[in-house]
Design a protein around this motif. Structure first.
Motif, PDB file in Angstrom:
ATOM      1  N   TYR A   1       0.850  -1.180   0.000  1.00 34.94           N
ATOM      2  CA  TYR A   1       0.000   0.000   0.000  1.00 34.94           C
ATOM      3  C   TYR A   1       0.891   1.237   0.000  1.00 34.94           C
ATOM      4  N   LEU A   2       0.558   2.203  -0.814  1.00 29.22           N
ATOM      5  CA  LEU A   2       1.180   3.516  -0.726  1.00 29.22           C
ATOM      6  C   LEU A   2       0.144   4.447  -0.111  1.00 29.22           C
TER       7      LEU A   2
ATOM      8  N   LEU B   1      -6.855  23.039   4.082  1.00 30.24           N
ATOM      9  CA  LEU B   1      -6.595  21.914   4.979  1.00 30.24           C
ATOM     10  C   LEU B   1      -7.524  20.769   4.581  1.00 30.24           C
ATOM     11  N   TRP B   2      -6.938  19.540   4.427  1.00 25.28           N
ATOM     12  CA  TRP B   2      -7.736  18.366   4.043  1.00 25.28           C
ATOM     13  C   TRP B   2      -7.614  17.226   5.070  1.00 25.28           C
ATOM     14  N   ASN B   3      -6.396  16.821   5.345  1.00 25.26           N
ATOM     15  CA  ASN B   3      -6.110  15.682   6.237  1.00 25.26           C
ATOM     16  C   ASN B   3      -6.870  14.423   5.785  1.00 25.26           C
ATOM     17  N   GLU B   4      -6.681  14.052   4.523  1.00 30.20           N
ATOM     18  CA  GLU B   4      -7.316  12.872   3.941  1.00 30.20           C
ATOM     19  C   GLU B   4      -6.252  11.858   3.558  1.00 30.20           C
ATOM     20  N   ASP B   5      -6.629  10.581   3.661  1.00 30.80           N
ATOM     21  CA  ASP B   5      -5.754   9.484   3.245  1.00 30.80           C
ATOM     22  C   ASP B   5      -6.157   9.012   1.862  1.00 30.80           C
ATOM     23  N   LEU B   6      -5.176   8.928   0.959  1.00 26.42           N
ATOM     24  CA  LEU B   6      -5.365   8.353  -0.365  1.00 26.42           C
ATOM     25  C   LEU B   6      -4.480   7.103  -0.441  1.00 26.42           C
ATOM     26  N   ILE B   7      -5.076   5.957  -0.749  1.00 26.52           N
ATOM     27  CA  ILE B   7      -4.366   4.676  -0.704  1.00 26.52           C
ATOM     28  C   ILE B   7      -4.227   4.131  -2.123  1.00 26.52           C
ATOM     29  N   PHE B   8      -2.998   3.729  -2.451  1.00 22.84           N
ATOM     30  CA  PHE B   8      -2.703   3.125  -3.749  1.00 22.84           C
ATOM     31  C   PHE B   8      -2.042   1.763  -3.539  1.00 22.84           C
TER      32      PHE B   8
ATOM     33  N   HIS C   1       1.861  19.776   2.468  1.00 27.30           N
ATOM     34  CA  HIS C   1       2.274  19.012   3.651  1.00 27.30           C
ATOM     35  C   HIS C   1       1.738  17.590   3.498  1.00 27.30           C
ATOM     36  N   LEU C   2       2.664  16.604   3.434  1.00 27.22           N
ATOM     37  CA  LEU C   2       2.279  15.217   3.184  1.00 27.22           C
ATOM     38  C   LEU C   2       2.909  14.296   4.214  1.00 27.22           C
ATOM     39  N   ARG C   3       2.238  13.163   4.431  1.00 31.84           N
ATOM     40  CA  ARG C   3       2.809  12.038   5.168  1.00 31.84           C
ATOM     41  C   ARG C   3       2.635  10.805   4.282  1.00 31.84           C
ATOM     42  N   VAL C   4       3.740  10.327   3.728  1.00 34.41           N
ATOM     43  CA  VAL C   4       3.705   9.258   2.737  1.00 34.41           C
ATOM     44  C   VAL C   4       4.521   8.078   3.246  1.00 34.41           C
ATOM     45  N   CYS C   5       3.972   6.877   3.127  1.00 33.80           N
ATOM     46  CA  CYS C   5       4.697   5.681   3.538  1.00 33.80           C
ATOM     47  C   CYS C   5       4.181   4.480   2.759  1.00 33.80           C
ATOM     48  N   LEU C   6       4.974   3.415   2.778  1.00 34.75           N
ATOM     49  CA  LEU C   6       4.623   2.141   2.163  1.00 34.75           C
ATOM     50  C   LEU C   6       4.274   1.145   3.256  1.00 34.75           C
ATOM     51  N   GLU C   7       3.157   0.438   3.082  1.00 37.22           N
ATOM     52  CA  GLU C   7       2.712  -0.554   4.054  1.00 37.22           C
ATOM     53  C   GLU C   7       2.454  -1.875   3.341  1.00 37.22           C
ATOM     54  N   GLY C   8       2.727  -2.982   4.032  1.00 32.76           N
ATOM     55  CA  GLY C   8       2.513  -4.307   3.457  1.00 32.76           C
ATOM     56  C   GLY C   8       1.070  -4.522   3.072  1.00 32.76           C
ATOM     57  N   ALA C   9       0.841  -5.173   1.892  1.00 33.06           N
ATOM     58  CA  ALA C   9      -0.526  -5.231   1.379  1.00 33.06           C
ATOM     59  C   ALA C   9      -0.857  -6.495   0.627  1.00 33.06           C
ATOM     60  N   TYR C  10      -0.125  -7.586   0.783  1.00 32.18           N
ATOM     61  CA  TYR C  10      -0.363  -8.711  -0.120  1.00 32.18           C
ATOM     62  C   TYR C  10      -1.738  -9.335   0.069  1.00 32.18           C
ATOM     63  N   HIS C  11      -2.283  -9.298   1.267  1.00 37.06           N
ATOM     64  CA  HIS C  11      -3.565  -9.968   1.511  1.00 37.06           C
ATOM     65  C   HIS C  11      -4.731  -9.318   0.790  1.00 37.06           C
ATOM     66  N   VAL C  12      -4.576  -8.113   0.265  1.00 35.91           N
ATOM     67  CA  VAL C  12      -5.692  -7.441  -0.400  1.00 35.91           C
ATOM     68  C   VAL C  12      -6.136  -8.199  -1.643  1.00 35.91           C
ATOM     69  N   LEU C  13      -5.289  -9.068  -2.177  1.00 37.62           N
ATOM     70  CA  LEU C  13      -5.605  -9.752  -3.418  1.00 37.62           C
ATOM     71  C   LEU C  13      -6.767 -10.724  -3.253  1.00 37.62           C
ATOM     72  N   ASP C  14      -6.910 -11.353  -2.085  1.00 39.56           N
ATOM     73  CA  ASP C  14      -7.915 -12.406  -1.907  1.00 39.56           C
ATOM     74  C   ASP C  14      -8.972 -12.046  -0.867  1.00 39.56           C
ATOM     75  N   GLU C  15      -8.842 -10.904  -0.244  1.00 41.19           N
ATOM     76  CA  GLU C  15      -9.630 -10.660   0.961  1.00 41.19           C
ATOM     77  C   GLU C  15     -11.121 -10.663   0.709  1.00 41.19           C
ATOM     78  N   SER C  16     -11.582 -10.042  -0.379  1.00 45.85           N
ATOM     79  CA  SER C  16     -13.010  -9.870  -0.568  1.00 45.85           C
ATOM     80  C   SER C  16     -13.710 -11.193  -0.827  1.00 45.85           C
ATOM     81  N   THR C  17     -13.100 -12.065  -1.605  1.00 52.13           N
ATOM     82  CA  THR C  17     -13.764 -13.303  -1.976  1.00 52.13           C
ATOM     83  C   THR C  17     -13.656 -14.376  -0.903  1.00 52.13           C
ATOM     84  N   MET C  18     -12.992 -14.103   0.180  1.00 49.21           N
ATOM     85  CA  MET C  18     -12.831 -15.023   1.298  1.00 49.21           C
ATOM     86  C   MET C  18     -12.065 -16.288   0.906  1.00 49.21           C
TER      87      MET C  18
END
Length: 800
Positions: A218-219, A264-271, A346-363
């Motif tokens: 995740y970005l 001022l926004w303070n919103e998270d955008l996830i990629f 003004h930004l706060r940007v980081c990379l977070e582990g995200a591999y589980h997103v591939l299968d999560e919805s379909t269980m």
């Protein structure tokens, strides 16, 4: 269409069930590992879950000192390997007397009827017959055997002989010839005799390969605020928002409610991004001048790989970035002015582990580890799959002469590892006999296997796919199998034949059967038990949860990234294959799936209804003996209330032991009756296979229809989740997951003993105080019972 008519469950119910098989699995013999291959002895091999297939391998390395042609004075050499009626050829080199090929040829023992192997070296001529340069002959009875894990056989130089074998000619060739099985390292790269007619790029598409899916991250871009934003039209207050683009993903913040130069926004955008990081983050600050016009006020470009990787819950420090003025003048004076005064974001940007997103919805999760390898725990088990064969496949293509044919291969996906078997050409009963292994980090995961028809063999002009509407451009889907690992008993070998069911616009079709051999080996019982109490997903997923819309968007982007990366491999794992394996359309509205989820809930409620009916019969004294016993039990529990909970847990313990006799003996399967696929109305199928947005006429109807499908898809998911919770509760004592049921009935026994010894008032006081405890003493992470419950299997795995 060269396919069988749809079969109903009532007519051929046994055809849609998992069947036991009795394959001749690979055996081990301790002595005589170097015995003759022609005598039919078996090798010591790790391929013990499939039938061992024997091959004659010929590795053609290089040649030297080849004579030039007496006519042209050059030498364009190639090698022809001949065994009986089978011939394999290397590529030829122009004007090279010391060529290097390094190609491997494999000939199956089942198709060999000769006792001599001939290797010819020839000179390719542009016109006429190729010149003969020499040959080497091998007697198959004298060919050595190679037994893995021995090192590969070293190639040797051989002098070329004339046609009659009576004398030596000029030139030498380096060869390695040995007998082996499909466990040999050369198996996947070898040219196989049964694929001799495949030409061009199709040669690569028939080989077996192992693919590693890219690591996904995740970005997270937290857009906090901006300073000194100057609109192009200074006579009006700006309506500022931020647009961020990463690759093909574009997200926007809301328009700042305050019209100011310091929004001022303070919103998270996830990629979603994948390693290696090739994309750039492009941020623009824009002014909404008109509903159809936005002015760009500043721009920022940063490569993704410069941002910090967050491995835990610690907060990443924010930074100020100077914005490049969009469309600023190119004069030197303008540049000096830009350096003196610049807008900032003004930004706060980081990379977070995200591999589980591939299968999560379909269980159908196949991997629940964080992306960062530093956070991985040791594996708890080993999964071994033997893909043996398929039977009764339907013809997927027709040739010019009107004959049906199928070129089948199998794909398996678990975690980051995808495998693809070799393509078996022109047969409805292919035999792969390939075995693969995965490390298991969580048993509550699912492996998916799919069978496809290869439409990229280089001769597609002579064959056309039928029944798919693809015109032969896309690999046709034949069927899919899903197996939840937690439903497998440790160290047991499952030999089953699974029906391959596919839903077509004309109804459900059985496309054949897939024979599998499955073995799950537990490495540590303590680690396995510990896993059941751990959170299902990585820690960051609970500390910073995503909205439903974010998860849907991230999943779609993740599937596109994985499909693109695997499509760039050689040979490519094509997009239609990846999408089918990942259930890319599982979130779309389907009347059939909605009815299936409704009937799942009704099946759960039927137990409650049965209990209420039984209680009504007791009250009505339909069975006097039962009514008297229930009244006696009721009086005892009223007189001794401390026996209520011990009796309840002891009852569940006894029910769990009783259900052990009726525990499922086979892994779950595609259930037509559960999926409501045995009798689907044509109009419902037309709606399910309709495109999104709809392709039906009338603009107003299209808008309403799409809105209805979108809303109904959400409802369908919610209904399915409700049903899944009830099915998990039902699976506590059903032995569907033998480890979970064992843990639960042991807990019930311990709870029964403890609650019997401990006064009921103490239990009630302790439980009440624990439920009412202060938030300071609560953790944001799920509790152990919650984690255990979420890992229980549900019937979602059996939905088509």
């Amino acid at each position: 269409m060269h396919q069988a008519n749809p079969q109903t469950l009532s007519d051929h119910e046994e055809d849609y069930m998992v069947k036991d098989t009795d394959p001749q699995l690979g055996q081990r013999w301790p002595n005589g590992a170097g015995r003759s291959w022609m005598n039919g002895e078996r090798f010591t091999s790790t391929y013990d879950l499939v039938e061992q297939t024997f091959y004659l391998y010929v590795r053609v390395m290089k040649a030297k000192d080849l004579p030039p042609s007496s006519i042209t004075g050059t030498c364009d050499p190639y090698v022809e390997v001949k065994l009986g009626n089978y011939k394999g050829r290397t590529k030829h080199f122009e004007n090279r007397r010391n060529p290097e090929w390094n190609q491997v040829f494999a000939f199956s023992k089942d198709r060999v009827q000769a006792t001599l192997l001939e290797v010819f070296v020839k000179d390719k001529e542009m016109v006429g017959r190729d010149d003969y340069l020499g040959r080497v002959v091998f007697d198959l009875n004298e060919v050595p055997s190679r037994v893995p894990p021995d090192s590969p056989l070293a190639p040797q130089w051989y002098r070329l002989e004339d046609r009659r074998g009576e004398g030596k000619v000029k030139g030498e060739i380096m060869l390695a010839v040995w007998m082996g099985t499909q466990a040999d390292e050369a198996f996947s790269e070898a040219w196989h005799a049964d694929a001799a007619f495949v030409q061009g790029e199709g040669v690569l598409s028939v080989r077996s390969k192992v693919y590693i899916a890219p690591k996904l991250w995740y970005l997270r871009v937290n857009v906090i605020e901006a300073q000194d934003i100057v609109p192009n039209d200074r006579s009006r207050a700006p309506e500022v928002f931020v647009k961020v683009q990463v690759g093909h993903q574009v997200l926007r913040t809301k328009i700042c409610p305050t019209q100011t130069s310091n929004p001022l926004w303070n919103e998270d955008l996830i990629f979603v991004v994948a390693e290696p990081f090739e994309d750039q983050l492009i941020l623009t600050v824009e002014d909404r001048v008109h509903p159809s016009k936005d002015d760009v006020l500043g721009k920022l470009t940063q490569p993704v790989n410069v941002f910090e990787k967050r491995l835990d819950y610690r907060l990443v420090h924010s930074r100020w970035f100077n914005l490049e003025k969009f469309g600023f003048g190119i004069l030197e004076a303008d540049r000096r002015k830009e350096l003196k005064f610049s807008s900032r974001v003004h930004l706060r940007v980081c990379l977070e582990g995200a591999y589980h997103v591939l299968d999560e919805s379909t269980m159908y999760m196949s991997d629940q580890r964080p992306t960062a390898r530093q956070l991985w725990r040791p594996p708890v088990g080993i999964l071994e799959i033997g893909i043996s064969s398929a039977q009764g496949l339907l013809p997927m293509k027709i040739t010019k002469d009107g004959r049906g044919t199928t070129d089948a291969y199998c794909v398996a996906k678990y975690g980051q590892k995808w495998i693809r078997t070799r393509t078996i050409l022109d047969t409805f009963n292919p035999k792969w006999n390939e075995q693969y292994t995965w490390e298991v980090y969580d048993p509550c995961t699912v492996i998916t296997l799919g069978v496809f028809d290869n439409c990229h063999l280089g001769g597609i002009t002579e064959k056309q796919a039928v029944g798919t509407g693809t015109g032969g451009i896309r690999d046709s889907r034949i069927g899919k199998v899903r197996i939840r690992l937690s439903t497998l008993e440790s160290h047991r070998v499952y030999t089953n034949s699974y029906p391959l069911l596919v839903l077509h616009p004309t109804g459900v079709k059985k496309m054949g059967e897939l024979g599998l051999v499955v073995r799950f080996t537990s490495l540590s019982l303590s680690n396995m038990i510990y896993i059941y109490g751990r959170p299902l997903l990585p820690r960051m997923h609970y500390l910073h949860p995503f909205t439903v819309n974010q998860i849907d968007n991230l999943r779609y982007q993740a599937m596109n990234i994985v499909a693109t990366r695997l499509g760039r491999a050689e040979p490519p794992l094509r997009k239609e294959v990846v999408e089918y394996m990942l259930d890319v359309d599982a979130h779309l509205w389907s009347m059939r799936r909605s009815k299936a989820n409704f009937f799942r809930i009704m099946s759960l409620l039927s137990g409650t209804i049965s209990v209420s009916r039984w209680l009504g019969d007791v009250c009505n004294w339909k069975n006097p003996i039962t009514s008297v016993l229930v009244h006696m039990l009721f009086l005892i529990l009223i007189w001794y209330p401390e026996l209520i909970l011990p009796t309840l847990f002891l009852y569940m313990f006894l029910i769990g032991l009783w259900n052990y006799r009726f525990r499922p003996r086979q892994p779950p399967q595609m259930d037509l009756k559960l999926s409501c696929g045995e009798a689907v109305h044509p109009d419902e199928l037309d709606e399910e296979f309709d495109t999104f947005p709809t392709s039906r006429p009338h603009d107003v109807a299209r808008m309403r229809y799409d809105r209805l499908r979108s809303v109904a898809g959400r409802i369908q998911t919610v209904v399915g989740d409700i049903a899944m919770q009830g099915e998990r509760l039902q699976s506590l004592l059903s032995w569907r997951d033998p480890r979970a049921t064992s843990l639960f009935i042991l807990f019930c026994l311990c709870a029964a003993v403890i609650l019997y010894v401990m006064p009921f008032r103490v239990v009630a006081l302790t439980g009440g105080l624990y439920m009412l405890r202060h938030p300071r003493f609560r953790s944001k992470l799920p509790s152990v019972p919650s984690n255990f419950f979420k890992r229980l299997p549900a019937r979602m795995d059996s939905l088509l």
